[in-house]
Design a protein around this motif. Sequence first.
Motif, PDB file in Angstrom:
ATOM      1  N   VAL A  96       0.625  -0.947   0.625  1.00 57.23           N
ATOM      2  CA  VAL A  96       0.125   0.242  -0.314  1.00 57.23           C
ATOM      3  C   VAL A  96       0.862   0.985  -0.066  1.00 57.23           C
ATOM      4  CG1 VAL A  96      -2.062  -1.419   0.985  1.00 57.23           C
ATOM      5  CG2 VAL A  96      -0.364   0.003   2.514  1.00 57.23           C
ATOM      6  N   ALA A  97       2.243   0.873   0.199  1.00 57.91           N
ATOM      7  CA  ALA A  97       2.972   2.675   0.027  1.00 57.91           C
ATOM      8  C   ALA A  97       3.248   2.206  -0.224  1.00 57.91           C
ATOM      9  CB  ALA A  97       3.825   2.106   1.740  1.00 57.91           C
ATOM     10  N   VAL A  98       3.860   1.881  -1.707  1.00 54.66           N
ATOM     11  CA  VAL A  98       4.487   1.382  -2.873  1.00 54.66           C
ATOM     12  C   VAL A  98       3.445   2.537  -3.920  1.00 54.66           C
ATOM     13  CG1 VAL A  98       5.435   0.590  -5.077  1.00 54.66           C
ATOM     14  CG2 VAL A  98       6.057   0.036  -2.459  1.00 54.66           C
ATOM     15  N   PRO A  99       2.375   1.999  -4.200  1.00 59.26           N
ATOM     16  CA  PRO A  99       1.860   3.523  -4.858  1.00 59.26           C
ATOM     17  C   PRO A  99       2.113   4.307  -4.738  1.00 59.26           C
ATOM     18  CG  PRO A  99       0.275   1.169  -4.333  1.00 59.26           C
ATOM     19  CD  PRO A  99       2.121   1.046  -3.299  1.00 59.26           C
ATOM     20  N   SER A 100       1.714   4.708  -3.376  1.00 60.34           N
ATOM     21  CA  SER A 100       1.892   5.748  -2.863  1.00 60.34           C
ATOM     22  C   SER A 100       2.823   6.952  -3.287  1.00 60.34           C
ATOM     23  CB  SER A 100       1.143   6.127  -1.072  1.00 60.34           C
ATOM     24  OG  SER A 100       0.197   5.848  -1.649  1.00 60.34           O
ATOM     25  N   GLY A 101       3.675   6.619  -2.986  1.00 61.10           N
ATOM     26  CA  GLY A 101       5.330   6.764  -3.621  1.00 61.10           C
ATOM     27  C   GLY A 101       5.481   7.015  -4.623  1.00 61.10           C
ATOM     28  N   VAL A 102       5.154   6.452  -5.325  1.00 59.74           N
ATOM     29  CA  VAL A 102       4.756   6.832  -6.691  1.00 59.74           C
ATOM     30  C   VAL A 102       4.550   7.822  -7.476  1.00 59.74           C
ATOM     31  CG1 VAL A 102       5.241   5.372  -9.621  1.00 59.74           C
ATOM     32  CG2 VAL A 102       6.330   4.041  -7.662  1.00 59.74           C
ATOM     33  N   GLY A 103       3.016   7.986  -7.143  1.00 54.51           N
ATOM     34  CA  GLY A 103       2.558   8.817  -7.462  1.00 54.51           C
ATOM     35  C   GLY A 103       3.060   9.434  -6.748  1.00 54.51           C
ATOM     36  N   ALA A 104       3.291   9.909  -6.203  1.00 55.04           N
ATOM     37  CA  ALA A 104       3.561  11.212  -5.217  1.00 55.04           C
ATOM     38  C   ALA A 104       4.825  11.890  -6.075  1.00 55.04           C
ATOM     39  CB  ALA A 104       3.737  11.002  -4.197  1.00 55.04           C
ATOM     40  N   PHE A 105       5.973  10.540  -6.593  1.00 58.38           N
ATOM     41  CA  PHE A 105       6.766  11.192  -7.759  1.00 58.38           C
ATOM     42  C   PHE A 105       5.416  11.694  -8.949  1.00 58.38           C
ATOM     43  CE2 PHE A 105      10.239   9.770 -11.008  1.00 58.38           C
ATOM     44  CZ  PHE A 105      10.376  10.864 -11.016  1.00 58.38           C
ATOM     45  N   LEU A 106       4.922  11.005  -9.487  1.00 61.75           N
ATOM     46  CA  LEU A 106       4.050  11.454 -10.737  1.00 61.75           C
ATOM     47  C   LEU A 106       3.848  12.587 -10.662  1.00 61.75           C
ATOM     48  CD1 LEU A 106       3.282   7.856 -12.037  1.00 61.75           C
ATOM     49  CD2 LEU A 106       5.137   9.061 -12.741  1.00 61.75           C
ATOM     50  N   ARG A 107       3.536  13.069  -9.772  1.00 61.70           N
ATOM     51  CA  ARG A 107       2.721  14.442  -9.448  1.00 61.70           C
ATOM     52  C   ARG A 107       3.997  15.555 -10.566  1.00 61.70           C
ATOM     53  NH1 ARG A 107      -0.659  15.168  -4.077  1.00 61.70           N
ATOM     54  NH2 ARG A 107      -2.605  13.354  -4.861  1.00 61.70           N
ATOM     55  N   ILE A 108       5.260  15.533 -10.364  1.00 65.99           N
ATOM     56  CA  ILE A 108       5.930  16.830 -10.727  1.00 65.99           C
ATOM     57  C   ILE A 108       5.690  16.107 -12.068  1.00 65.99           C
ATOM     58  CG2 ILE A 108       8.196  17.237 -10.771  1.00 65.99           C
ATOM     59  CD1 ILE A 108       8.669  15.805  -7.863  1.00 65.99           C
ATOM     60  N   PHE A 411       3.802  12.423  -0.575  1.00 62.11           N
ATOM     61  CA  PHE A 411       4.865  11.503   0.351  1.00 62.11           C
ATOM     62  C   PHE A 411       4.541  10.811   1.498  1.00 62.11           C
ATOM     63  CE2 PHE A 411       8.026  12.334  -3.743  1.00 62.11           C
ATOM     64  CZ  PHE A 411       8.299  11.704  -4.012  1.00 62.11           C
ATOM     65  N   GLY A 412       3.926  11.944   2.237  1.00 68.73           N
ATOM     66  CA  GLY A 412       3.319  11.256   3.264  1.00 68.73           C
ATOM     67  C   GLY A 412       2.940  10.240   3.333  1.00 68.73           C
ATOM     68  N   GLY A 413       2.314   9.506   2.277  1.00 71.76           N
ATOM     69  CA  GLY A 413       1.125   8.697   2.230  1.00 71.76           C
ATOM     70  C   GLY A 413       2.555   7.371   1.808  1.00 71.76           C
ATOM     71  N   PHE A 414       3.764   7.728   1.378  1.00 70.23           N
ATOM     72  CA  PHE A 414       4.403   6.852   1.446  1.00 70.23           C
ATOM     73  C   PHE A 414       5.296   6.007   2.760  1.00 70.23           C
ATOM     74  CE2 PHE A 414       8.820   4.795   0.349  1.00 70.23           C
ATOM     75  CZ  PHE A 414       8.514   4.405  -0.170  1.00 70.23           C
ATOM     76  N   VAL A 415       5.159   7.340   3.130  1.00 67.11           N
ATOM     77  CA  VAL A 415       5.336   7.566   4.563  1.00 67.11           C
ATOM     78  C   VAL A 415       5.093   6.599   5.647  1.00 67.11           C
ATOM     79  CG1 VAL A 415       7.256   8.763   6.650  1.00 67.11           C
ATOM     80  CG2 VAL A 415       7.575   9.031   4.007  1.00 67.11           C
ATOM     81  N   VAL A 416       3.989   6.905   6.399  1.00 75.83           N
ATOM     82  CA  VAL A 416       2.846   6.106   6.872  1.00 75.83           C
ATOM     83  C   VAL A 416       2.869   4.946   7.157  1.00 75.83           C
ATOM     84  CG1 VAL A 416       0.720   6.616   7.821  1.00 75.83           C
ATOM     85  CG2 VAL A 416       1.545   8.666   7.030  1.00 75.83           C
TER      86      VAL A 416
END
Length: 464
Positions: A96-108, A411-416
Amino acid sequence: MTVTSNQAPDIAAPPQTHHKGKHWIDDWRPEDPEFWNGTGRPIARRNLIFSIFAEHIGFSVWLLWSIVVVQMTAAADGSAAASGWALTTTQALWLVAVPSGVGAFLRIPYTFAVPVFGGRNWTVVSALLLLIPCLLMSWAVSDPGFSFVGLCLIAATAGFGGGNFASSMANISFFYPEREKGWALGLNAAGGNIGVAVAQKIIPLVVVAGGGVALSRAGLFYVPLAIAAAVCAFLFMNNLTEAKADVKPVFQSLRHRDTWIMSLLYIGTFGSFIGYSAAFPTLLKAVFDRGDIALAWAFLGAGIGSVARPLGGKLSDHYGGARITALSFVMLAVGAAAALWSVNAVNLPMFFVAFMFLFVATGIGNGSTYRMISKIFRVKGEDAGGAPETMVLMRRQAAGALGIISSVGAFGGFVVPLAYAWSKAQFGNIQPALQFYVVFFILLLAVTWFFYIRKSTRMGQVGV
């Protein structure tokens, strides 16, 4: 399409570049009351509606793994789930963390996509990209022998859904006048955010329909919806010439200290929302061994947080975004403390209520922080002289900042989830993670007051 008005524009002359095709608008002046009330509002509303639909599907796909992994996690005694899978809690939280981290990166890059391709055009492309994670998921989860590394790689593609938010918010920010941005952006974001709750409510029913557990249906369910979002965007949305500028304003937004301060605050609000949304179902099963509650009721958290988001924007329109943001951090600290107490007391009802309170606080804070961003850049433009071309430039920088801030915050969605996984693995419980959150929210409250509420600061004086 070229929209005209007899009244002279009050912010900038229409761009000289004109585009062929009915979906392009070269003259857009939302701050002109006559233009807005006569022509602009209906167009803006139509674009907002279909932007919400596309973003809603994007968020749903982004968080699909948060509910699927509940059906893939082993029981407390180590036995396999009904699906045949037997993931550990740590593995589930990674998925559940990996999609959040990738999604955060793709927002740029998604933020850059709006000025490069146009808001409507990119909405079509981004909706079609959702077919990749949906189809890959339906293939992978059908085989309990599929490698964990392979699952992580496929889960990473769900990050396409997370990127949609940045481009959608940047695009819609151009359509609305300053006085209505808080409500419009709040609705746009809420419509997307609530996709998390819808997925967490519907997917558990879809995968068990007809008896047994068929996890492949989770991905297949969103295939026609992603296509529908792309078709609707193609037919009914518009590109704004003002938004299709060069990407320089996005880079320029990085020079402002406020872009980075607001990114930190957004980690506390949206990062908490998406992180808690992703981790909450797994925590219910891992901490209290109640997978039944996770599948039946975990959706309420994301739903409540989504509904609260436009409320945060509306309150900020009236009372100032900084004050409402500060209130949200007080609520977040209280909620985290209550959740900590409930885990120590092994009190499931209190744990559930505490997280519902946390979700309300994240929703309010999400709406208020986004309202602050547009106001901050408007004040910067006024301080720089307030010339029409200056105000247009600052609106473009604000749109760029929205994307950057949404990326960093996400990226908080990846860290949490990983913080919970680390806490569970190292200490056997999640209390250390909750203790950290209490301190973190108090720190963010202090940052908000120091930079945006103190009367000795420019932003505090204008009531950002």
